[in-house]
Design a protein around this motif. Structure first.
Motif, PDB file in Angstrom:
ATOM      1  N   LEU A   1       0.948  -1.203   0.005  1.00  0.00           N
ATOM      2  CA  LEU A   1      -0.090  -0.223   0.052  1.00  0.00           C
ATOM      3  C   LEU A   1       0.746   1.135  -0.037  1.00  0.00           C
ATOM      4  CD1 LEU A   1      -2.663  -1.100   2.568  1.00  0.00           C
ATOM      5  CD2 LEU A   1      -3.287  -0.705   0.219  1.00  0.00           C
TER       6      LEU A   1
ATOM      7  N   ALA B   1      -3.698  -1.188   8.820  1.00  0.00           N
ATOM      8  CA  ALA B   1      -2.690  -0.927   8.028  1.00  0.00           C
ATOM      9  C   ALA B   1      -3.238  -0.173   6.766  1.00  0.00           C
ATOM     10  CB  ALA B   1      -2.173  -2.204   7.514  1.00  0.00           C
TER      11      ALA B   1
ATOM     12  N   VAL C   1     -11.502  -1.513  -0.148  1.00  0.00           N
ATOM     13  CA  VAL C   1     -11.005  -2.533   0.640  1.00  0.00           C
ATOM     14  C   VAL C   1     -11.937  -3.682   0.260  1.00  0.00           C
ATOM     15  CG1 VAL C   1     -10.263  -3.529   2.745  1.00  0.00           C
ATOM     16  CG2 VAL C   1     -10.030  -1.278   2.473  1.00  0.00           C
TER      17      VAL C   1
ATOM     18  N   GLY D   1       4.954 -11.009   3.612  1.00  0.00           N
ATOM     19  CA  GLY D   1       5.027 -10.863   2.085  1.00  0.00           C
ATOM     20  C   GLY D   1       4.024 -10.113   1.268  1.00  0.00           C
TER      21      GLY D   1
ATOM     22  N   TYR E   1     -13.635  -6.353  13.005  1.00  0.00           N
ATOM     23  CA  TYR E   1     -12.788  -5.737  13.991  1.00  0.00           C
ATOM     24  C   TYR E   1     -13.520  -5.163  15.167  1.00  0.00           C
ATOM     25  CZ  TYR E   1      -9.508  -6.666   9.966  1.00  0.00           C
ATOM     26  OH  TYR E   1      -8.802  -7.208   9.098  1.00  0.00           O
TER      27      TYR E   1
END
Ligand SMILES: *Cc1c(COP(=O)(O)O)cnc(C)c1O
Length: 389
Positions: free
Chosen positions: A64, A88, A131, A194, A332
Motif C-alpha cells: 500500500l 494498515a 478494501v 510478504g 474488527y
C-alpha cells in the motif's frame, strides 16, 4: 472438541513435502534475495491476477505504501477509504503524509458504501482506496467510473482477496494498482511476511520496483528515497507451491460458507451473509462473518457474567462459543476512525454510525480449506445449542 478459527498446520499434509523440497533448493543455491523463485512468482502472480506486472515486496502494508508513493500521493492529499478494515489500510495513507477520509459502509456486505464517495471528494482528494474486505469484491466498475469522472487514482486493497474477482475479472486488475498481502492467514499465505503490487502500467511498475529497493534503478545509484521491501526467496518458493492451489482452496472455502448459510439460516438472532454474496460475486471467503443482532439467546448461556469482559451480545456469544470449544476472532472490534492513534483526525463516536454498529455485532466463524465436515458440524451444532429457545 476444540475448533481453531484457522489452522495453518492443516496444509502441511497436502503440500509439506513439496514445500520442503522447494525450500532446500533455495537454501542450497546460496541465493536468498531475489533470484529465480521471486521472478517466477511475480510472473505467475501477474498471470493469476490478469495484470501486466506484479512486483513483490515485504508485506501488504508495504504494498500500500509503495502504491501510494508511486502515484505521488503525499502531504496535503486526501485518500477516501473505509474505517472498517485492518489498521494498515489507513496507516499506509498516513505514512506517506496524506490524510485518510473515511466513508461509512453498507451494513449488508461490510464494504465501503459507494454512494457516499462523491460527497467525500474535496479539492484535495487524490485517490480512492477500496478494501475488498473478507475477500468480498467491491463493484469495481462503479468505482472506476467515479474515479474517471473525478480524475482520481484507484488503489485496491486486495490483502484479504487474493483469488477474488468482480464480474469474472480478478481484483487488483481494475485499479491503477492492486495491493496484496501474503501474511500467513490470508488466502495465499507465506510462512512469514510478504506482499505484492499488481498494475497494468509499465511506468508505475518500474517506479514501484525502484522504490522497493532504496530508490535504486542501478546499483548504488539512487534517484528516490525508497525502502528496503523485498519478498524473500524462501517465501517466494513457498508461494510458488501455494499459488497453484489457490483456486481449489477458495472452492473449499466457498463450500464451507454455503454449508454455514444453509444450516444456520433458521436462527433469527444472527444475520448471515446474504445469498447475493454467494451467488453474484467472486467472493474468496477469507472470512465468514455473521452478525449477532439480538440478545434472546442470553438466557441459555452458562457463563457467569464475570467470565465475560465485554458486554455486547456478540461478546457473550463469542465467550460461550469458546467455552464450548469453538474459537472465533472478531474482525474488527474497533473501527479505525476511533483508534487512539487517529484521535487527531477529529472523528468521534457517531461519525460513522454503520461502521460502529457493525463493529459491535460481527464475529468470524472458523473457515479454512482443511476444516473437516465433522468440525464444521460441531461448530453448527454448538451455535444451534446456544440459540435454542
Ligand atoms: C492484512 C491486511 C493488510 C496488511 O497486510 P500485511 O501483509 O499484514 O502488512 C492491509 N489491509 C488489509 C485489509 C489486510 O487485511
Amino acid at each position: 472438541m476444540q475448533i481453531p478459527p484457522f489452522s495453518l498446520e492443516a496444509q502441511i499434509s497436502e503440500i509439506g513435502a513439496e514445500i520442503e523440497e522447494a525450500l532446500i533448493k533455495v537454501f542450497r543455491s546460496g541465493k536468498y534475495i531475489g533470484g529465480e523463485e521471486v521472478t517466477c512468482f511475480e510472473k505467475a502472480f501477474a498471470v493469476a491476477t490478469e495484470t501486466s506486472y506484479s512486483v513483490s515486496c515485504n508485506s501488504g502494508t508495504d504494498a500500500l505504501i509503495l502504491a501510494l508513493r508511486s502515484l505521488n500521493i503525499g502531504q496535503g492529499d486526501e485518500v477516501i477509504t473505509s474505517s472498517f478494515s485492518f489498521f494498515a489500510t489507513a496507516e499506509a495513507i498516513t505514512t506517506v503524509g496524506a490524510r485518510p477520509v473515511f466513508v461509512d459502509i453498507d451494513p449488508e456486505n461490510y464494504l465501503m458504501d459507494l454512494d457516499l464517495i462523491e460527497k467525500a471528494i474535496t479539492s484535495r482528494t487524490k485517490a480512492i482506496l477500496p478494501v475488498h474486505l473478507f475477500g468480498h469484491p467491491l463493484d469495481m466498475e462503479k468505482i472506476m467510473a467515479i474515479a474517471e469522472e473525478k480524475n482520481l487514482k484507484v488503489i485496491e486493497d486486495c490483502a484479504q482477496a487474493a483469488g477474488a474477482h468482480w464480474r469474472g475479472k480478478p481484483v487488483g486488475s481494475y485499479g491503477d494498482v492492486g495491493c496484496f498481502s501474503f501474511f500467513p492467514t490470508k488466502n495465499l499465505g507465506a510462512a512469514g511476511d510478504g506482499g505484492a503490487i499488481t498494475t497494468n502500467d509499465f511506468n508505475l511498475a518500474k517506479t514501484i520496483r525502484e522504490l522497493a529497493i532504496h530508490g535504486m534503478p542501478k546499483r548504488y545509484f539512487h534517484t528516490k528515497i525508497g525502502y528496503n521491501s523485498r519478498l524473500d526467496s524462501l517465501q517466494a518458493a513457498i508461494l510458488n507451491v501455494k499459488l497453484t492451489r489457490l483456486n481449489k482452496w477458495i472452492e473449499q472455502r466457498k463450500a464451507i460458507a454455503i454449508n454455514y448459510i444453509s444450516k444456520l439460516s433458521t436462527i433469527e438472532s444472527i444475520e448471515l451473509p446474504s445469498n447475493n454474496l454467494i451467488n453474484n460475486s467472486g467472493h474468496s471467503w477469507n472470512q465468514f462473518v455473521i452478525k449477532v443482532i439480538d440478545n434472546s439467546f442470553v438466557k441459555n448461556i452458562r457463563l457467569s457474567s464475570e467470565d465475560i469482559l465485554d458486554n455486547s451480545n456478540r461478546d457473550k456469544f463469542k465467550a460461550e462459543l469458546q467455552r464450548l470449544g469453538v474459537n472465533t476472532i472478531i474482525y474488527y472490534p474497533i473501527p479505525i476512525h476511533l483508534q487512539p492513534a487517529y484521535k487527531a483526525l477529529g472523528y468521534k463516536e457517531g461519525s460513522l454510525p454503520i461502521t460502529e454498529k457493525v463493529c459491535s455485532q460481527v464475529i468470524s466463524l472458523p473457515i479454512f480449506p482443511e476444516l473437516k465436515s465433522i468440525q464444521q458440524s460441531y461448530v453448527i451444532d454448538k451455535i444451534k445449542e446456544i440459540f435454542k429457545k
